[in-house]
Design a protein around this motif. Structure first.
Motif, PDB file in Angstrom:
ATOM      1  N   ILE A 109      35.917  40.073  40.711  1.00  0.00           N
ATOM      2  CA  ILE A 109      36.918  39.546  39.776  1.00  0.00           C
ATOM      3  C   ILE A 109      37.686  38.396  40.414  1.00  0.00           C
ATOM      4  O   ILE A 109      37.932  37.356  39.789  1.00  0.00           O
ATOM      5  N   LEU A 143      34.224  45.462  43.144  1.00  0.00           N
ATOM      6  CA  LEU A 143      34.709  44.992  41.848  1.00  0.00           C
ATOM      7  C   LEU A 143      35.857  44.014  42.028  1.00  0.00           C
ATOM      8  O   LEU A 143      35.914  42.972  41.373  1.00  0.00           O
ATOM      9  N   ASN A 144      36.773  44.343  42.939  1.00  0.00           N
ATOM     10  CA  ASN A 144      37.919  43.462  43.174  1.00  0.00           C
ATOM     11  C   ASN A 144      37.479  42.092  43.685  1.00  0.00           C
ATOM     12  O   ASN A 144      37.989  41.051  43.249  1.00  0.00           O
ATOM     13  N   ARG A 177      44.158  44.162  37.930  1.00  0.00           N
ATOM     14  CA  ARG A 177      43.368  44.170  36.702  1.00  0.00           C
ATOM     15  C   ARG A 177      42.307  45.272  36.727  1.00  0.00           C
ATOM     16  O   ARG A 177      42.080  45.959  35.740  1.00  0.00           O
ATOM     17  N   ALA A 178      41.666  45.440  37.870  1.00  0.00           N
ATOM     18  CA  ALA A 178      40.614  46.450  37.978  1.00  0.00           C
ATOM     19  C   ALA A 178      41.173  47.864  37.867  1.00  0.00           C
ATOM     20  O   ALA A 178      40.497  48.770  37.354  1.00  0.00           O
ATOM     21  N   SER A 179      42.412  48.054  38.322  1.00  0.00           N
ATOM     22  CA  SER A 179      43.030  49.381  38.286  1.00  0.00           C
ATOM     23  C   SER A 179      43.746  49.662  36.969  1.00  0.00           C
ATOM     24  O   SER A 179      44.217  50.774  36.748  1.00  0.00           O
ATOM     25  N   ILE A 220      35.499  46.493  32.379  1.00  0.00           N
ATOM     26  CA  ILE A 220      35.325  47.101  33.698  1.00  0.00           C
ATOM     27  C   ILE A 220      33.999  47.856  33.766  1.00  0.00           C
ATOM     28  O   ILE A 220      33.263  47.773  34.755  1.00  0.00           O
ATOM     29  N   ASN A 273      30.918  46.725  36.382  1.00  0.00           N
ATOM     30  CA  ASN A 273      30.356  47.639  37.379  1.00  0.00           C
ATOM     31  C   ASN A 273      28.832  47.658  37.337  1.00  0.00           C
ATOM     32  O   ASN A 273      28.163  47.906  38.337  1.00  0.00           O
ATOM     33  N   ALA A 324      43.402  40.653  41.364  1.00  0.00           N
ATOM     34  CA  ALA A 324      42.156  41.253  40.878  1.00  0.00           C
ATOM     35  C   ALA A 324      42.248  42.770  40.891  1.00  0.00           C
ATOM     36  O   ALA A 324      41.797  43.450  39.958  1.00  0.00           O
ATOM     37  N   HIS A 325      42.861  43.333  41.952  1.00  0.00           N
ATOM     38  CA  HIS A 325      43.007  44.788  42.049  1.00  0.00           C
ATOM     39  C   HIS A 325      43.864  45.330  40.907  1.00  0.00           C
ATOM     40  O   HIS A 325      43.550  46.389  40.336  1.00  0.00           O
ATOM     41  N   ASP A 379      39.735  45.918  28.158  1.00  0.00           N
ATOM     42  CA  ASP A 379      39.753  46.036  29.606  1.00  0.00           C
ATOM     43  C   ASP A 379      38.821  47.154  30.073  1.00  0.00           C
ATOM     44  O   ASP A 379      38.066  46.991  31.043  1.00  0.00           O
TER      45      ASP A 379
END
Length: 322
Positions: A24, A20-21, A38-40, A7, A11, A35-36, A3
């Motif tokens: 995804i 990014l959100n 996963r990105a966080s 990420i 980027n 998506a948020h 992950d």
């Protein structure tokens, strides 16, 4: 780890004005909130999601599966070929992938030529038709029981082959050959002639084109064409593996099945493969800088093999007792 690496790579590939959100969410077809998460890092990407994102943005799987264990690397595998459409798609994907390499004139391509490099035959209508015929006879279980003269490649296959074949001249190439490099093609001609799927007239058309191809290669190294260097190696059997060395990235391709390859740009793997290529080159003779005698000896042996096949076909016709 996957992950985090993913990420980081995403980027680098974000479109201007896209978050990014958003990226995804769009690629995976999931909600913005999902998506948020996963990105966080609150939720993990599934393996399938990671692969989907890497494919979409052309991210090497090696970068996602980084590990300190050098006995394991991630590789990509080209799809299996089962019919003409698959073969055309294989050529188109290869064309797209190679076309994306910037400054191809500055790149260097190494080819361990167990067989005549495919790019040469792709650029020749009769040789490409014959190689397609051979491959499809083996790979396509539904391929019709027809002779070579009755076979007509589908238009998209012919076009895809022509496009891919034209790319090869854009690279600075280093090819390692032996006089056995031509054996496979000669055996295929002989086999399909004996099986009566290739007429003697068509067989001679193919050998004529093959002679012209070999003469063209010989002429290129005699005119100091800086794009092509050919080495003669008598000690090692080549395996059709390929290295592409560019400023942006390096790639190593090694055969999996007849036309499919494993591909990786893992740095250490590339360096190990490059080192092995260099060892092959150190035990090879560079024909470009060899004397006229050594060049003639090498190419005369190849022409002699083609002549011998033609004589064998003529003898078979003469001695046909049936």
């Amino acid at each position: 780890m996957i992950d985090y690496n993913l990420i980081q790579e995403l980027n680098k590939h974000l479109s201007k004005g896209k978050s990014l959100n958003d990226t995804i969410s769009e690629v995976l077809d999931i909600s913005y909130d999902a998506a948020h998460r996963r990105a966080s890092g609150k939720s993990k990407f599934s393996l399938e999601e990671g692969i989907s994102l890497s494919k979409h943005f052309g991210i090497s799987l090696d970068k996602l599966f980084k590990t300190n264990d050098r006995d394991f690397i991630a590789v990509e595998k080209t799809a299996q070929i089962n019919n003409e459409e698959d073969l055309a798609s294989y050529y188109n994907r290869s064309f797209k992938e190679i076309s994306a390499i910037p400054n191809k004139q500055q790149c260097q391509l190494f080819y361990s030529a167990k067989d005549i490099p495919i790019f040469y035959t792709l650029s020749n209508e009769i040789l490409n038709k014959f190689k397609s015929f051979v491959w499809l006879k083996i790979l396509d279980t539904s391929f019709p029981h027809i002779t070579f003269s009755d076979y007509t490649p589908i238009p998209q296959l012919k076009k895809a082959a022509e496009n891919l074949g034209t790319l090869y001249d854009n690279f600075k190439r280093v090819e390692i050959w032996d006089i056995t490099t031509i054996n496979s093609l000669l055996k295929q001609i002989h086999f399909y002639f004996l099986s009566q799927e290739l007429s003697h007239k068509d067989a001679f058309k193919i050998t004529t084109e093959l002679k012209s191809l070999v003469l063209d290669i010989e002429q290129k190294i005699n005119t100091n064409d800086e794009r092509l260097s050919i080495y003669h190696n008598e000690l090692l059997l080549m395996n059709n593996s390929v290295l592409i060395n560019s400023e942006q990235a390096n790639f190593f391709y090694t055969p999996f099945t007849m036309l499919s390859y494993y591909k990786t740009n893992d740095k250490q793997t590339y360096q190990e493969a490059e080192l092995f290529f260099q060892k092959q080159l150190s035990s090879s003779k560079m024909l470009n800088t060899s004397g006229a005698k050594e060049q003639k000896t090498f190419f005369n042996k190849i022409h002699g093999k083609i002549d011998a096949l033609e004589q064998l076909i003529r003898a078979t016709l003469t001695l046909d007792f049936q």
